[in-house]
Design an enzyme around this catalytic site. Structure first.
Site, PDB file in Angstrom:
ATOM      1  CG  ASP A 322      -1.813   1.175   1.327  1.00 10.90           C
ATOM      2  OD1 ASP A 322      -2.365   1.575   0.292  1.00 10.90           O
ATOM      3  OD2 ASP A 322      -1.954   1.720   2.433  1.00 10.90           O
ATOM      4  CB  THR A 611      -2.195   3.507  -3.706  1.00  6.82           C
ATOM      5  OG1 THR A 611      -2.738   4.577  -2.961  1.00  6.82           O
ATOM      6  CG2 THR A 611      -1.896   3.987  -5.118  1.00  6.82           C
ATOM      7  N   GLY A 612      -5.317   3.353  -3.328  1.00  4.82           N
ATOM      8  CA  GLY A 612      -6.592   3.951  -3.699  1.00  4.82           C
ATOM      9  C   GLY A 612      -6.460   5.408  -4.046  1.00  4.82           C
ATOM     10  CG  ASP A 723      -3.876  -1.738   2.839  1.00 10.16           C
ATOM     11  OD1 ASP A 723      -4.117  -1.490   1.643  1.00 10.16           O
ATOM     12  OD2 ASP A 723      -3.407  -0.907   3.626  1.00 10.16           O
TER      13      ASP A 723
END
Length: 981
Positions: A322, A611-612, A723
């Site tokens: 992440d 990643t968001g 995550d």
């Protein structure tokens, strides 16, 4: 999850509730009270290894098949099962305690009796008047703060009214006439998020398994390591050899008599070919490896939550991490201001402060500059001084944003007084993006402070304390599509109307006036890992603004193509704007992220960042963290929505070589839908991959595809609730204990406090655990094959009789008391020091091929076992003189000494416990001879003849192997030999 039905929530009337809420707890346990024992036993016996020994032990209840006492088979099996059950029970209890700690968090709860306290983990609808910002990085990975609004009907009530009358609020609003309010995402606050400011009173809507964070995760699964599967495969091969040997023995008897019973007796007689002690040795070894990880002072706070897979850490090929909170701290720092001809870094910010101070203290010069600008915005340009250029740039940065200063009481000053006097100590900045906060904080540090803002105005304070008032005429928020934001303000002191805009260089290049430095400097700053924004300005006359406003209002009233018409009107202003400056903001990395990623890269591990966050943010972080090296190109996968677009983009990407890939979650979904195999094939060839705007389920899907397509081991690292799915899906899940929660840490197999600890966890502990497990397993197999070979030789010499060479007590003693400690001490062995393993991560790369435990090494140890077992047995048969019982004494003693000597020759780095184990085992054997007089002639052992014979047999069985090992190391040394010299 089942079907969801409409839900009616009654405030203050729990008796009217029609649906029951799910239990409001999180649960990371694999079993419950009733499924623990059946589940553990099933997971043990579903593999061939343990099932084989269960059938073997059960066969001893049949008289025709019994070869000795029942304890010979049941005691070792029971010991293995007890060790496994205890280990699983300890892990389940620890997991229960961790879940209980999280589930015991206390929240304030309003009830008919006032405020009480309750254990809650929910998402609810906001009722309190006034807006608030929500941080969702622990839920979806997005760093932007989300604006949340209360239900519209409550905005007309004062805060006190809501706080004291929440119990009847909706009944009051639902009077005559009834008021219906629709709830949207703007009114919702999710679990696993953080309220950035203020206080919220809400109504609980969802709990437990209905939470968004829970629905984004999967149930924890029982992970079985690749090493265990490989050992299971080797035991199947050994079992095949056992069947073949048994059939050969019966065939040499010409299948006489009840030959089928003889086959089963030989299967039992040679059952040591498949060592039952292998499983218990490996399980105990894993517990030791886990203990070493927890006790390592160089990675403090590291927790092992799954002690069954520490050796997996030594064979990771893909690391999926992440970004927010894992690689970065999500703390933005202003690093650079670039004006084209001059740039200011962190070491020269005092010059910027001096220019701002002089601009506002020399009021006459400032007034003349303002009047010149307002009178002739399109006139001939006047060459501006550096001081005025810096002043205009700082002023623009202080105005073009969506930041709001908020004043909170600090115990000394109340909130009203703080707002009135703009108290610096009480002021905090709120914004949807931490980037904007860092820019406003920087302007404050150089002298121009944002002290007030509402929907229509903004106030700045100069270094001299003067308050500048600006009226906000229009604001154009940042969107992912436009990649820019703008604002039109009127300076109340001069009446000047200015249009300020900032945005990404790719869009701003076509908006600002022509220049020859924008593209080059943006590239330079981006290569340093900075987030670059281009700031520009355009002065407007009153007539120009009135014309724009009329057209803008008309466009917003359009029924058809409203968005397009509004964008067209705004774009009419976005032409020939004056380029003021470039800003460079850095998202601060976690400590030692760059060297850790370099270590992983040199170790042959490919790192993927999932990643968001936004594409630009993810790309900047990848550069800043050196996930993408300076000499590597980056291919940004164009946004695709159809199969044809995906096909064209994949073909374009196929032509790139040694190129890092950046792709958004939407495009990834399209590619995986139509071209899963082709995309994964290309992505796996990339040195690094960045996936942005990834949903939690997408992260888990990527991990699963990597496992299926490559067959390699994966490790997922994250710190947030978003995550968890990825961590649970990976072969090794590592949770980083973040600032805002431990959800990822609790669900992970391993937990670390910082990302940098991952390097030592893999390079040192992972490498040692795998190599030690491989050495231990091969030695246990060697120990069992030696005694099985001796049994085969003994049976073949005595007319292929199914008669045991040693009694059950001697066999159990050989595998436990006499040789267990020296063999198990191999868990302390190491080929290089930990400092060397960290300095040369290339040593880790050799493990990715699985060489420490391969069919080649297995075959070598099988041949060694056959050679030594044959030498010991034939030597005993040749050298014994008169009594048959002397064969047992000579062979058994030679067998134990050979095993102890082989352990000593295998050890590469001696530990004091290894010496103790060798001496203790030898002492135990000598002392136990007093109790073995029924099996061994004690008086014969005390003679010189016995000692001579045992010495000769032991030397013949071990010395040639040691010579071969010495020659191999001499002419074909291992890759670490130079590092250890």
């Amino acid at each position: 999850m089942g079907d969801f039905r409409p839900r009616t929530v009654w405030l203050g009337h729990p008796e009217k509730r029609e649906q029951r809420y799910p239990r409001n707890v999180i649960n990371n346990q694999k079993y419950n009270f009733f499924t623990f024992l059946p589940g553990v036993l099933f997971n043990q016996f579903k593999y061939f290894f343990n099932l084989y020994f269960l059938l073997l032990a059960c066969s001893q209840f049949v008289n025709e098949l019994r070869l000795g006492a029942l304890y010979t088979y049941w005691v070792p099996l029971g010991f293995v099962l007890i060790i496994t059950i205890v280990r699983e029970a300890v892990e389940e209890i620890r997991c229960y305690c961790r879940d209980k700690e999280v589930n015991s968090q206390i929240y304030s709860k309003l009830s008919t009796r006032g405020v009480c306290y309750s254990i809650l983990n929910h998402q609810f609808s906001s009722l309190i008047p006034g807006s608030c910002f929500l941080r969702t990085d622990q839920l979806d990975g997005e760093t932007d703060w989300k604006l949340r609004l209360p239900v519209a009907c409550t905005q007309r009530l004062p805060t006190a009214a809501v706080s004291h009358h929440t119990k009847w609020l909706l009944r009051y609003e639902d009077g005559d006439p009834p008021v219906n309010e629709s709830l949207s995402i703007e009114n919702t606050l999710w679990a696993s998020t953080v309220i950035a400011s203020g206080t919220v009173v809400g109504v609980v809507i969802y709990t437990g398994k209905e939470l968004r964070s829970v629905m984004n995760t999967s149930n924890p699964r029982h992970k079985v390591g690749l090493f265990d599967l490989e050992v299971n495969c080797l035991t199947k091969i050994l079992f095949g050899a056992l069947v073949v040997v048994s059939l050969v023995m019966v065939a040499l008897q010409h299948f006489a008599g009840r030959w089928y019973l003889q086959i089963f007796r030989f299967l039992l007689l040679f059952s040591n070919i498949v060592p039952i002690s292998l499983r218990v040795n490996l399980d105990m070894g894993k517990m030791v490896f886990s203990w070493m990880i927890r006790r390592d002072s160089k990675i403090p706070g590291t927790v092992v939550r799954a002690s069954t897979i520490p050796e997996q850490l030594g064979r990771i090929s893909y690391l999926l991490t992440d970004k927010t909170g894992t690689l970065t701290q999500n703390e933005m720092v202003f690093r650079r201001l670039h004006l084209g001809t001059v740039a200011y870094g962190m070491d020269s910010m005092d010059e910027v402060q001096s220019h701002v101070f002089s601009a506002y203290t020399q009021s006459s010069l400032a007034a003349s500059l303002n009047s010149t600008t307002s009178r002739a915005p399109a006139a001939t340009k006047v060459r501006k001084t550096i001081s005025s250029r810096v002043h205009e740039a700082v002023k623009a940065i202080a105005l073009v944003h969506c930041v709001t200063p908020v004043y909170e009481a600090n115990g000394v000053t109340d909130q009203a007084e703080a707002e009135q006097h703009y108290e610096d100590t009480c002021r905090v900045y709120q914004a949807a993006s931490p980037d904007e906060v860092s820019l406003v904080q920087w302007t404050e540090s150089v002298g121009l402070t944002l002290v007030g803002r509402d929907h229509n105005s903004m106030q700045l304070r100069t270094p001299s304390g003067q308050i500048l008032n600006f009226t906000i005429l229009q604001i154009f928020p940042f969107t992912y599509e436009s990649k820019r934001m703008g604002i039109i303000v009127r300076d109340e002191s001069t009446g000047e109307i200015s249009f300020y805009m900032k945005g990404a260089d790719v869009v701003m290049a076509g908006i600002v006036q022509y220049n020859d430095w924008l593209e080059e400097e943006c590239g330079n700053m981006a290569r340093e890992g900075l987030r670059v924004l281009v700031v520009s300005k355009k002065s407007l006359t009153e007539e120009q603004y009135q014309d724009f406003e009329a057209r803008y209002i008309q466009a917003k009233l359009s029924v058809h193509d409203r968005s397009l018409k509004v964008a067209t009107v705004i774009e009419s202003l976005e032409m020939e704007m004056e380029l003021l400056c470039l800003t460079g903001v850095e998202d601060q990395l976690q400590a030692d992220v760059r060297p850790t990623l370099e270590i992983l890269r040199n170790a042959g591990i490919k790192v993927w960042m999932l990643t968001g966050d936004k594409l630009e943010t993810a790309t900047c972080t990848a550069k800043n963290a050196h996930l993408v090296t300076r000499n590597q190109d980056i291919h940004i996968f164009r946004s695709v929505t159809t199969r044809g677009e995906a096909h064209l983009e994949l073909n374009a990407f196929r032509r790139k070589h040694d190129c890092a890939l950046v792709i958004s979650g939407d495009s990834l979904e399209v590619c995986l839908k139509f071209y899963e195999y082709e995309f994964m094939e290309l992505a796996c060839q990339c040195p690094a991959v960045v996936c942005c705007r990834c949903a939690p389920t997408q992260k888990a899907q990527i991990v699963r595809l990597l496992q299926e397509r490559t067959g390699k081991l994966t490790c997922a690292v994250g710190d947030g609730g978003n995550d968890v799915s990825m961590i649970q899906e990976a072969d090794c899940g590592v949770g980083v204990e973040g600032k805002e929660g431990k959800q990822a840490s609790l669900a992970a197999d391993f937990s670390v406090t910082q990302f940098k600890h991952l390097g030592r966890l893999l390079m040192v502990h992972g490498r040692n655990s795998y190599k030690r497990s491989a050495g231990l397993s091969q030695f246990v197999i060697h120990r069992s094959l030696c005694i099985s070979t001796m049994q085969a030789v003994f049976s073949s010499v005595f007319y292929f009789a199914s008669v045991p060479l040693y009694q059950g007590f001697l066999i159990i003693g050989y595998s436990t008391i006499y040789t267990m400690f020296p063999v198990f001490s191999l868990v302390l062995d190491k080929d290089v020091k930990s400092e060397v393993a960290m300095l040369y991560p290339e040593l880790y790369k050799d493990l990715l091929k699985g060489r420490p435990l391969s069919f080649k090494t297995f075959l070598i140890w099988v041949l060694i076992s056959i050679y030594q077992g044959s030498i010991i047995m034939y030597g005993a048969l040749l050298l014994f003189e008169s009594e048959f019982v002397h064969i047992v004494a000579i062979s058994f003693t030679s067998l134990i000494l050979t095993e102890l000597l082989m352990v000593a020759l295998t050890i590469q780095t001696w530990h004091w416990l290894m010496i103790v184990a060798e001496l203790l085992s030898l002492a135990c054997y000598i002392a136990s001879l007093v109790f073995l007089h029924e099996f061994i002639d004690v008086y014969f052992i005390a003679t010189l003849s016995f000692l001579w014979k045992v010495t000769v047999i032991t030397l013949v069985s071990c010395l040639p192997l040691y010579i071969l090992k010495y020659l191999r190391r001499r002419f074909s040394p291992p890759n670490y030999s130079k590092l250890t010299s």
